[in-house]
Structures are given as structure tokens and as C-alpha cells.
Design a protein around this motif. Structure first.
Motif, mmCIF file in Angstrom:
data_model
loop_
_atom_site.group_PDB
_atom_site.id
_atom_site.type_symbol
_atom_site.label_atom_id
_atom_site.label_comp_id
_atom_site.label_asym_id
_atom_site.label_seq_id
_atom_site.Cartn_x
_atom_site.Cartn_y
_atom_site.Cartn_z
ATOM 1 N N LEU A 134 0.839 -1.198 0.000
ATOM 2 C CA LEU A 134 0.000 0.000 0.000
ATOM 3 C C LEU A 134 0.873 1.247 0.000
ATOM 4 N N TYR A 135 1.915 1.242 0.790
ATOM 5 C CA TYR A 135 2.812 2.399 0.871
ATOM 6 C C TYR A 135 3.451 2.680 -0.489
ATOM 7 N N MET A 136 3.940 1.642 -1.167
ATOM 8 C CA MET A 136 4.613 1.845 -2.455
ATOM 9 C C MET A 136 3.644 2.359 -3.508
ATOM 10 N N ARG A 137 2.395 1.903 -3.491
ATOM 11 C CA ARG A 137 1.392 2.413 -4.438
ATOM 12 C C ARG A 137 1.159 3.906 -4.218
ATOM 13 N N GLN A 138 1.148 4.315 -2.956
ATOM 14 C CA GLN A 138 0.899 5.729 -2.665
ATOM 15 C C GLN A 138 2.111 6.591 -2.998
#
Length: 322
Positions: free
Chosen positions: A179-183
């Protein structure tokens, strides 16, 4: 020994059964009061109550970095006093647990509880330095109350990523590294200051550093973790020194490819290098100004928009059981 255990029931990596086991293990070795947090800021309130109490020797934070940050801000509400204030212990229960891992504590809550009990029996502790932010005199943010952070803070890009992650968590998504990398990607696509930064670094006795597009303040190393991989933005940062800052003047596609690769391959001996990089080590105080309001984060907690933040490195601020 009398201890207060602050339990975050939403901690990402612990179940109710695991938390019960940990509570029983701790209660077997000390007089323990366990309190489950019920609202944002509750851990801070509990930390403050412990600091004002005459009979609590230790506060144990069971949760992620956000829980630890709240407890620390409660303990230090009236300022640092390591000899008088209760000590802090951490049982990691979040998705990243940077503070605990920077202290070389186990990342698994059961193992961390065992290590904590061993440390208490052997009297192992250290007094760590912390970061403190405050409003800058003469600016619109002058009245913003001070706030402590344990391992990192950021004004601008990384804080925007943290804000995006928090929005997804509020909608029920788990905080994961995916999720962090997508954001990160989505923040980059929408970043209006990729090529021309709006942040200025000012420190006493030095020329200002202008046009930063990214600013990361570190009180410890590594800066964060990607899964089990440590990421070093400021490899020399330490709980025993002042604050470090890492800045980038460009976030273009080519610059990000270069410096992103350097971050992913960074080590305790070498962080990102290049003509767009600004790096400062062991600073006591400095200010970040922005031409426009930018998001601010501390210890992975999004704190809204700011145009000016003053940072202070406070050495020997808090006793921690290790």
C-alpha cells in the motif's frame, strides 16, 4: 516495579490472543496495569498521566510507531527529565516498527516481550535523544504547539505519502508495504513541485539552502524499512547525536530513478549522493520554510499542512529499556 501497559487494539501484527499472552507474561514479573486505547491521542493522555504519577516506574507501549509517538509526547509533556520520568519500553505491534528496530529490539512482539523481561532483570537501559518540532516565530505557524518525534519527520513529499496511506487506513485498508509503495507512485504523479522545490533550509550561521523538493529529518538510522530491508537516508543519524537532514532539489523521473535506486541499495556506510542532494549531520536546530503549505509527518503520523517548522535535536531526553 509498577508499570503501565498502553495497548493499541488496532495494532497491525498482534491478535487479541497474542496481546493477552503478552500481558500475562509481563504481569508475572511486575505490578502491571494494562489500558487499551480508545481514541486517537489516548496513548498520549495515558503517558502524561504516568509522567504526573508518583508510583509508575515504567510505561510499556504495545503497538506501532504511532502509539510509541503518542506515549512519548505524553511522557514529555512538561519537558525531558530522564532521572525523574518513568522509563519507556516498546513491544512492537505495527507494520514497520522503526523506533523499536532502530534500538535493535526484536520485531516480533513475543520475542520483544522476552527481550524486555531480560533487559529488566539485567538492568539494561539507555538514554536516547529525540527530535522536537515547534512553530517558527514570526510566521503563521508560530502558535502550533511543540511535538516530539522519535525517529523521523518530513515536510513535503514523504508526508504526502503518509497522508495518502492514512486515508486508506481510515477506509479499512491494512497498512502494508505494498500500500505504501502504491501511494508513493500516486503522490509522485500528483506532485506539483517535482522540478522546482519550494522548501528552504535555514540554520544558524549558515547560508540558506533553497529550492528543496523533498526534506527528510532523521533522529535515527535507518530512516525506515521496506519489509525487512533497512533504508538509509542519513546513515550517520543516531539517538546519541543531534538531527540529520536529507534533501533533494529535484523529483524528476530521472532523479527519482537515480536516488531511489541509491536509497534501496543504501547501507550504514553510504547513503544517497549527487548534485541534487543536500545532507547535514548532527544539527541542534534548524528551520524548514515553504513557499506554499505542505504536509508534515512525524514518526509516520500525518499532522496537516505547514509553511514553517523549527526542528530541535534534544540529547538525552528519555530513558528506554533495551
Amino acid at each position: 516495579m509498577r508499570a503501565l501497559l498502553v495497548v493499541n487494539p488496532a495494532a497491525t501484527t498482534t491478535s487479541a490472543r497474542t496481546r493477552d499472552v503478552l500481558i500475562h507474561a509481563l504481569a508475572s514479573e511486575m505490578k502491571l496495569e494494562a489500558v487499551t486505547t480508545e481514541y486517537r491521542g489516548h496513548a498520549r493522555d495515558l503517558g502524561r498521566q504516568a509522567a504526573e504519577s508518583d508510583d509508575i516506574d515504567l510505561v510499556v507501549a504495545l503497538g506501532g510507531d504511532g502509539t510509541v509517538n503518542e506515549v512519548v509526547n505524553g511522557l514529555l509533556h512538561s519537558g525531558p527529565d530522564p532521572e525523574r520520568l518513568p522509563g519507556l519500553a516498546v513491544v512492537p505491534g505495527g507494520s514497520t516498527n522503526v523506533f523499536a528496530r532502530a534500538l535493535d529490539l526484536p520485531n516480533h512482539p513475543v520475542e520483544a516481550t522476552g527481550a524486555l523481561l531480560d533487559a529488566l532483570r539485567e538492568g539494561r537501559e539507555r538514554t536516547v535523544g529525540l527530535g522536537l518540532t515547534s512553530g517558527t516565530p514570526g510566521t503563521d505557524d508560530e502558535s502550533v504547539p511543540p511535538r516530539w518525534f522519535t525517529f523521523n519527520a518530513g515536510l513535503g513529499f514523504d508526508a504526502g505519502v503518509v497522508g495518502r496511506v492514512e486515508q486508506h487506513r481510515e477506509r479499512g485498508k491494512k497498512s502494508t508495504h505494498a500500500l505504501y509503495m502504491r501511494q508513493v507512485v500516486r503522490q509522485l504523479i500528483g506532485e506539483p513541485h517535482r522540478r522546482h522545490g519550494v522548501i528552504t533550509l535555514e540554520q544558524p550561521g549558515e547560508d540558506p539552502v533553497r529550492d528543496l523538493a523533498l526534506s527528510i529529518v532523521s533522529n535515527a538510522s535507518p530512516w525506515t524499512f521496506l519489509g525487512n530491508r533497512p533504508i538509509y537516508a542519513s546513515p550517520k543519524a543516531s539517538f546519541d547525536t543531534g538531527l540529520d537532514i536529507f534533501g533533494l532539489k529535484r523529483l524528476s523521473t530521472s532523479a527519482l530513478a537515480r536516488y531511489g535506486t541509491q536509497l534501496l541499495t543504501s547501507s550504514p556506510e553510504r547513503g544517497p549522493r549527487g548534485r541534487h542532494v543536500t545532507a547535514r549531520h548532527d544539527l541542534t536546530q534548524f528551520t524548514l520554510h515553504s513557499k506554499v503549505p505542505l504536509p508534515l509527518q512525524m514518526d509516520g503520523d500525518h499532522l496537516g499542512l505547514r509553511t514553517s517548522v523549527t526542528f530541535t535535536g534534544v540529547r538525552r531526553a528519555l530513558r528506554v529499556i533495551v
